[in-house]
Write an enzyme that holds these catalytic residues in place. Structure first.
Site, PDB file in Angstrom:
ATOM      1  N   HIS A 112     -44.875   3.352  50.112  1.00 44.83           N
ATOM      2  CA  HIS A 112     -46.595   2.757  49.358  1.00 44.83           C
ATOM      3  C   HIS A 112     -47.541   4.368  49.120  1.00 44.83           C
ATOM      4  O   HIS A 112     -46.730   5.191  49.868  1.00 44.83           O
ATOM      5  CB  HIS A 112     -46.865   2.542  50.781  1.00 44.83           C
ATOM      6  CG  HIS A 112     -48.361   1.605  50.487  1.00 44.83           C
ATOM      7  ND1 HIS A 112     -49.548   2.339  49.651  1.00 44.83           N
ATOM      8  CD2 HIS A 112     -48.949   0.636  50.471  1.00 44.83           C
ATOM      9  CE1 HIS A 112     -50.387   2.145  49.758  1.00 44.83           C
ATOM     10  NE2 HIS A 112     -49.632   0.185  50.014  1.00 44.83           N
ATOM     11  N   ARG A 120     -42.651  -4.949  45.560  1.00 41.98           N
ATOM     12  CA  ARG A 120     -44.005  -6.420  46.143  1.00 41.98           C
ATOM     13  C   ARG A 120     -45.057  -5.378  45.683  1.00 41.98           C
ATOM     14  O   ARG A 120     -46.229  -4.700  45.745  1.00 41.98           O
ATOM     15  CB  ARG A 120     -44.162  -6.194  46.827  1.00 41.98           C
ATOM     16  CG  ARG A 120     -44.869  -7.365  48.114  1.00 41.98           C
ATOM     17  CD  ARG A 120     -44.951  -7.458  49.310  1.00 41.98           C
ATOM     18  NE  ARG A 120     -44.951  -6.716  50.285  1.00 41.98           N
ATOM     19  CZ  ARG A 120     -46.339  -5.866  50.708  1.00 41.98           C
ATOM     20  NH1 ARG A 120     -47.512  -6.437  49.405  1.00 41.98           N
ATOM     21  NH2 ARG A 120     -46.307  -4.946  51.025  1.00 41.98           N
ATOM     22  N   LEU A 129     -47.593 -12.943  61.048  1.00 40.77           N
ATOM     23  CA  LEU A 129     -48.005 -14.193  60.399  1.00 40.77           C
ATOM     24  C   LEU A 129     -47.339 -15.435  59.857  1.00 40.77           C
ATOM     25  O   LEU A 129     -47.575 -16.387  60.203  1.00 40.77           O
ATOM     26  CB  LEU A 129     -48.399 -13.629  58.853  1.00 40.77           C
ATOM     27  CG  LEU A 129     -50.098 -12.648  58.775  1.00 40.77           C
ATOM     28  CD1 LEU A 129     -50.140 -11.936  57.501  1.00 40.77           C
ATOM     29  CD2 LEU A 129     -51.403 -13.393  58.578  1.00 40.77           C
ATOM     30  N   LEU A 151     -49.042 -10.415  53.393  1.00 44.80           N
ATOM     31  CA  LEU A 151     -50.061 -11.670  53.881  1.00 44.80           C
ATOM     32  C   LEU A 151     -49.657 -12.698  53.626  1.00 44.80           C
ATOM     33  O   LEU A 151     -49.729 -13.884  53.766  1.00 44.80           O
ATOM     34  CB  LEU A 151     -51.242 -11.069  53.527  1.00 44.80           C
ATOM     35  CG  LEU A 151     -51.662  -9.918  54.171  1.00 44.80           C
ATOM     36  CD1 LEU A 151     -53.236  -9.498  55.163  1.00 44.80           C
ATOM     37  CD2 LEU A 151     -51.220  -9.288  55.689  1.00 44.80           C
ATOM     38  N   ARG A 167     -46.814  -0.343  42.752  1.00 40.98           N
ATOM     39  CA  ARG A 167     -46.681   0.510  43.750  1.00 40.98           C
ATOM     40  C   ARG A 167     -45.650   1.679  43.702  1.00 40.98           C
ATOM     41  O   ARG A 167     -45.768   2.858  43.908  1.00 40.98           O
ATOM     42  CB  ARG A 167     -46.624   0.099  45.526  1.00 40.98           C
ATOM     43  CG  ARG A 167     -48.432  -0.261  46.363  1.00 40.98           C
ATOM     44  CD  ARG A 167     -47.586  -1.142  47.331  1.00 40.98           C
ATOM     45  NE  ARG A 167     -48.803  -2.131  48.052  1.00 40.98           N
ATOM     46  CZ  ARG A 167     -49.549  -2.133  48.343  1.00 40.98           C
ATOM     47  NH1 ARG A 167     -47.738  -3.161  49.427  1.00 40.98           N
ATOM     48  NH2 ARG A 167     -50.478  -2.898  49.275  1.00 40.98           N
ATOM     49  N   SER A 189     -54.937   2.023  52.939  1.00 43.42           N
ATOM     50  CA  SER A 189     -54.778   0.458  52.225  1.00 43.42           C
ATOM     51  C   SER A 189     -54.856   1.047  50.707  1.00 43.42           C
ATOM     52  O   SER A 189     -56.248   1.631  50.497  1.00 43.42           O
ATOM     53  CB  SER A 189     -56.334  -0.470  52.659  1.00 43.42           C
ATOM     54  OG  SER A 189     -56.185  -0.923  51.446  1.00 43.42           O
ATOM     55  N   GLU A 191     -41.355 -11.332  55.776  1.00 44.53           N
ATOM     56  CA  GLU A 191     -40.611  -9.745  55.456  1.00 44.53           C
ATOM     57  C   GLU A 191     -39.458  -9.908  55.273  1.00 44.53           C
ATOM     58  O   GLU A 191     -38.326  -9.777  54.775  1.00 44.53           O
ATOM     59  CB  GLU A 191     -41.698  -8.669  56.170  1.00 44.53           C
ATOM     60  CG  GLU A 191     -41.366  -6.977  55.721  1.00 44.53           C
ATOM     61  CD  GLU A 191     -41.664  -6.174  55.672  1.00 44.53           C
ATOM     62  OE1 GLU A 191     -42.688  -6.708  56.608  1.00 44.53           O
ATOM     63  OE2 GLU A 191     -41.387  -4.999  55.278  1.00 44.53           O
TER      64      GLU A 191
END
Lengths: 636, 255
Positions: free
Chosen positions: A267, A435, A44, A441, A331, A285, A425
């Site tokens: 995560h 984060r 990205l 994104l 998270r 996700s 990143e």
């Protein structure tokens, strides 16, 4: 000692970026085409940077080790992208997104950067819609939103569970348009192996052609690194097989400070490890936590199936401990709590897994409703595990996922090597010590579409770098260096495979520099990593030649760099005598087991300067909080 | 999850270089049914490396079925026997003890074999460069909600946009046609209001480059849809064909 000048503009927080854009040098359109820019990495951040720099008229070359720029790991991001649109009328604002991000990062991020990120977040959504990114829509035709961890508003934009793919293809399209117009050249199947510095400035790169094995030299007037994160250092992670730290690390060894390497995100919602031969971990996700409830059996070692365990014998531990945020805590909090309950023996069948249960959601919105929101994730789960999650709750466990740490950059995203910019990143800048979901994104596209196009002009307009030739000594010497390193590795001819050493490094790190750390463990692990590095350089076996497709050689170079990074991660964790965000030191916790920060002594970015192998000097960038009150993070 | 291990015979395509003659190499393997086929190859490679032999060259990245990097023909089918499943998502529990597997690269004139199971799919990128985008400069976008798009339209566009660019459609087609791939991209933008201004130029530009890159024609066998890991519909091909003919009518060309 490096001088860390963060270049944060003066003035009110909300006006800093606007004023800075005005104060920066601007290059007139006719002159832009005289500048060559190299972009490394096509996710990205890299693709959006290449596209926008190309639109402005710069001559851009973009490099990727993939066969196509569309393969970059951004493509695998599932859940969504945040923006402060307040389309849901739930009192969202730039300030709230900024505050949530600063707080989510446990007050270890830079205020000015984080504000700017929140400020441009809305432009990103507009930009992507205009490109034809098919975001989810409501029946009335407006953009749909969902909630994500660490926020109490609904600000996440998404395209089923494939948001990263759609955003990346949008950026890929914009970049392809510039290829079509002759402003961008894509050079695939090349791996970045070193930066070439001339008079201290980044002026080119050395890459290995992954098909022929040849080393190639490319010159430019500035270099942009957008090469992603480094959690593959743990061997098992949710990162793609090829994600690695090599580009960032080689640049670090040439003088770019590496900041906060110990901030790695584990995560919470990933598939549990099933065996030693597993190659990677799979993320489910975080958006699943919107409708799924996380629980474990109350009784340790309970071997009954989930559907046989009655409601009152289940511990919905996140809802119990954090009534305000429940399953939507950030998270780091969710992961650490999963670890604790499993350490207490309450994991599924006493092992390392917890349930993610959709029974309530099935009752509320029906199986079809759940399928509409998360269908592809449920399919993926069924495919990988062979278990149907519509009938049996999912099993999940935390896995390394993202690195908040990375190369130090100033407000203009420039590293401590002038002319070397770092985006996405790969830099350390916006997320502090943790984060929030759907923010990666946002940051990648913010850096690429809306920041580097301006700050690049400021650098080029100020420095006015001349074009350089790849036949200069600096290029030749750097190339020779790279070549010697490759030949050295190939000549070891020992007994251990590259992967076996990487796996051992991974075990050491996940154990001692994972979800919880302590002084003794960190000191031990530093020595063990050094020994393992020594083993690598005396006993690794790399078959094949340098001048051919040689994937073992590619991996070996990456593992060699991981073996150095691993040591620095442990050093950084040892230095930071506090707990903050994803960095949790057992010695520093509150009575009820929450992270205990030490703002007095550690309210700084730790920017490590490479001296020689195994030796670094610590530089500190003090963090100033003028707009938020430093508070203990509470999600209760 | 795991049951007991199964024994498989794997016949894997080995080819040193694009010019070299390839052959199948046979491996007998006992493996966990929970392993993915790529993890089986990892393990074979680990053994080969330990013995000082060249490992099998193959590409993979995300191993979550979304990056489109991996892809083999397994027992004659691109991405193997399961519908809507990329190679990396194919787990060994789908095979029986004693099965034989034949693993080959995606074969097509347009996809040159570089080594073993690695092929060159750069033709796909060339097609995208020709027109797979909406011409729009960063910074000039109106508010995201300024364009209202019905949910059905957005969903239909996303159905087309889900293509992962793996090349299975080309490998599945007896003509090595790339029309499912190109049709999907053309359709995404043809469906959305943002894609209308360049709709007819786009389809012509992309089809032209597709033809130049040695991809064949479509003869409606639908093998591409059957093997597509994302289940992209052949209706996208029909939509592309319609737009292509409309474009010829509108521009009056007959190339």
């Amino acid at each position: 000692m490096i001088k860390l000048d963060s270049k944060i503009p003066d003035g009110k927080l909300s006006e800093k970026w606007t004023n800075h854009k005005f104060n920066m040098k601007v290059i007139n359109p006719a002159n832009k085409r005289k500048f060559d820019i190299i972009v490394v990495g096509s996710g990205l951040a890299g693709a959006s940077a290449a596209a926008t720099l190309g639109e402005l008229g710069y001559k851009v070359k973009i490099f990727t080790f993939h066969d196509s720029t569309r393969r970059a790991h951004s493509i695998a991001a599932q859940g969504g992208i945040n923006a402060a649109k307040n389309y849901q009328n739930d009192a969202d604002s730039v300030y709230r997104l900024f505050y949530d991000t600063i707080k989510g990062g446990d007050f270890r991020g830079r205020e000015a950067n984080t504000w700017r990120l929140a400020e441009v977040s809305n432009n990103i959504i507009d930009q992507c819609v205009a490109q034809g990114v098919p975001f989810a829509r409501e029946y009335g035709g407006t953009l749909a939103n969902r909630s994500f961890g660490g926020a109490q508003v609904s600000r996440t934009f998404y395209a089923r569970g494939e948001t990263g793919q759609q955003l990346l293809l949008g950026a890929y399209g914009s970049m392809n348009r510039q290829v079509n117009l002759g402003n961008v050249e894509i050079i695939p199947r090349r791996e970045f192996l070193d930066v070439v510095k001339i008079d201290g400035h980044a002026r080119g790169i050395i890459v290995r052609n992954l098909v022929t094995g040849e080393l190639e030299k490319y010159a430019s007037q500035a270099v942009v690194l957008a090469t992603g994160g480094y959690v593959n250092v743990y061997f098992l992670s949710t990162n793609a097989m090829n994600s690695n730290v090599t580009a960032a690390w080689r640049v670090h060894k040439r003088g770019a400070a590496f900041a906060n390497p110990c901030y790695t995100q584990i995560h919470p919602t990933c598939l549990p490890v099933h065996g030693e031969d597993q190659s990677k971990l799979v993320l489910m996700s975080e958006s699943l936590r919107n409708d799924g409830r996380i629980w474990v059996p109350k009784k340790p070692g309970d071997t009954r199936g989930p559907n046989e365990i009655p409601e009152d014998e289940r511990d919905y531990y996140l809802e119990r401990r954090y009534p305000a945020f429940g399953n939507l805590v950030p998270r780091d909090v969710a992961s650490r709590n999963a670890k604790y309950v499993c350490d207490e023996g309450k994991g599924i069948a006493g092992g390392k897994a917890v349930y993610l249960d959709f029974s309530d959601a099935f009752n509320r919105i029906g199986k079809d409703g759940v399928k509409d929101k998360y269908g592809n994730l449920f399919d993926m789960y069924a495919n990988i595990t062979g278990v149907n999650p519509y009938n049996v709750p999912m099993n999940i466990y935390p896995a390394p996922h993202y690195s908040m740490g990375g190369l130090w950059v100033d407000y203009e995203l420039m590293s401590t090597i002038p002319g070397m910019f770092v985006l996405g990143e790969a830099n350390f800048s916006d997320h502090g010590a943790n984060r929030l979901g759907a923010s990666a994104l946002m940051q990648g596209l913010s850096d690429g579409y809306f920041i580097i196009p301006y700050t690049m002009g400021n650098y080029l307009g100020t420095e006015k770098p001349e074009k350089v030739d790849v036949e200069t000594n600096e290029f030749k010497e750097t190339q020779q260096n790279v070549e010697e390193n490759i030949n050295k590795m190939l000549s070891i001819n020992g007994k251990q495979t590259v992967d076996s050493i990487h796996k051992r490094l991974g075990h050491l790190l996940i154990d001692k520099v994972g979800m919880s750390r302590d002084e003794q463990g960190l000191k031990e692990v530093i020595n063990k990593i050094r020994d393992l590095r020594e083993e690598f350089w005396t006993d690794v076996k790399i078959v094949g030649k340098a001048n051919d497709i040689n994937q073992t050689l590619e991996r070996a170079g990456r593992v060699a760099d991981f073996l150095e990074l691993g040591e620095l991660m442990a050093k950084d964790a040892l230095n930071r005598n506090e707990s903050c965000g994803a960095h949790f030191r057992e010695e520093y916790q509150t009575e009820d087991g929450e992270a205990l920060r030490n703002d007095e002594e550690y309210k700084y970015v730790a920017a490590w300067e490479y001296k020689k192998e195994g030796e670094w000097e610590l530089n500190k960038e003090d963090l100033e909080f003028e707009n938020v009150k430093l508070a203990t993070r509470s999600y209760k | 999850m795991s049951e007991k291990n199964i024994k498989l015979t794997l016949n894997i395509w080995r080819q040193e270089s694009p010019e070299a003659k390839g052959h199948f190499e046979k491996f007998e393997k006992e493996i966990s049914p929970d392993a993915s086929i790529l993890e089986v190859l990892d393990e074979i490679n680990n053994h080969l490396e330990a013995e000082g032999k060249e490992p099998i060259a193959f590409e993979s990245d995300c191993r979550e079925g979304i990056c489109g990097t991996c892809g083999f023909v397994i027992n004659g089918q691109p991405h193997g026997p399961l519908p809507k499943t990329a190679t990396c998502q194919l787990h060994m529990r789908n095979f029986k003890d004693g099965d034989s597997l034949y693993i080959e690269p995606f074969r097509a004139t347009a996809f040159k074999i570089l080594k073993d199971l690695i092929v060159d799919r750069s033709g796909f990128d060339k097609i995208q460069v020709a027109g797979g985008f909406i011409s729009f400069n960063t910074g000039s976008a109106p508010d995201g909600n300024a364009i209202s798009i019905a949910k059905e339209i957005a969903d239909e566009a996303l159905d087309a946009a889900e293509c992962i660019g793996c090349g299975a459609c080309v490998a599945a087609c007896k003509n090595s046609s790339a029309m499912l791939f190109v049709g999907a991209k053309v359709s995404q933008f043809a469906i959305l209001p943002q894609g209308q201004p360049e709709r007819y130029e786009r389809v012509q530009a992309m089809v032209k480059v597709m033809d130049e890159n040695l991809f064949g024609s479509c003869t409606n066998t639908y093998a591409c849809e059957a093997e597509c890991p994302k289940g992209i519909s052949v209706l996208n091909i029909a939509r592309m064909n319609r737009d292509y003919f409309m474009a010829k009518l509108k521009t009056g060309t007959n190339e």
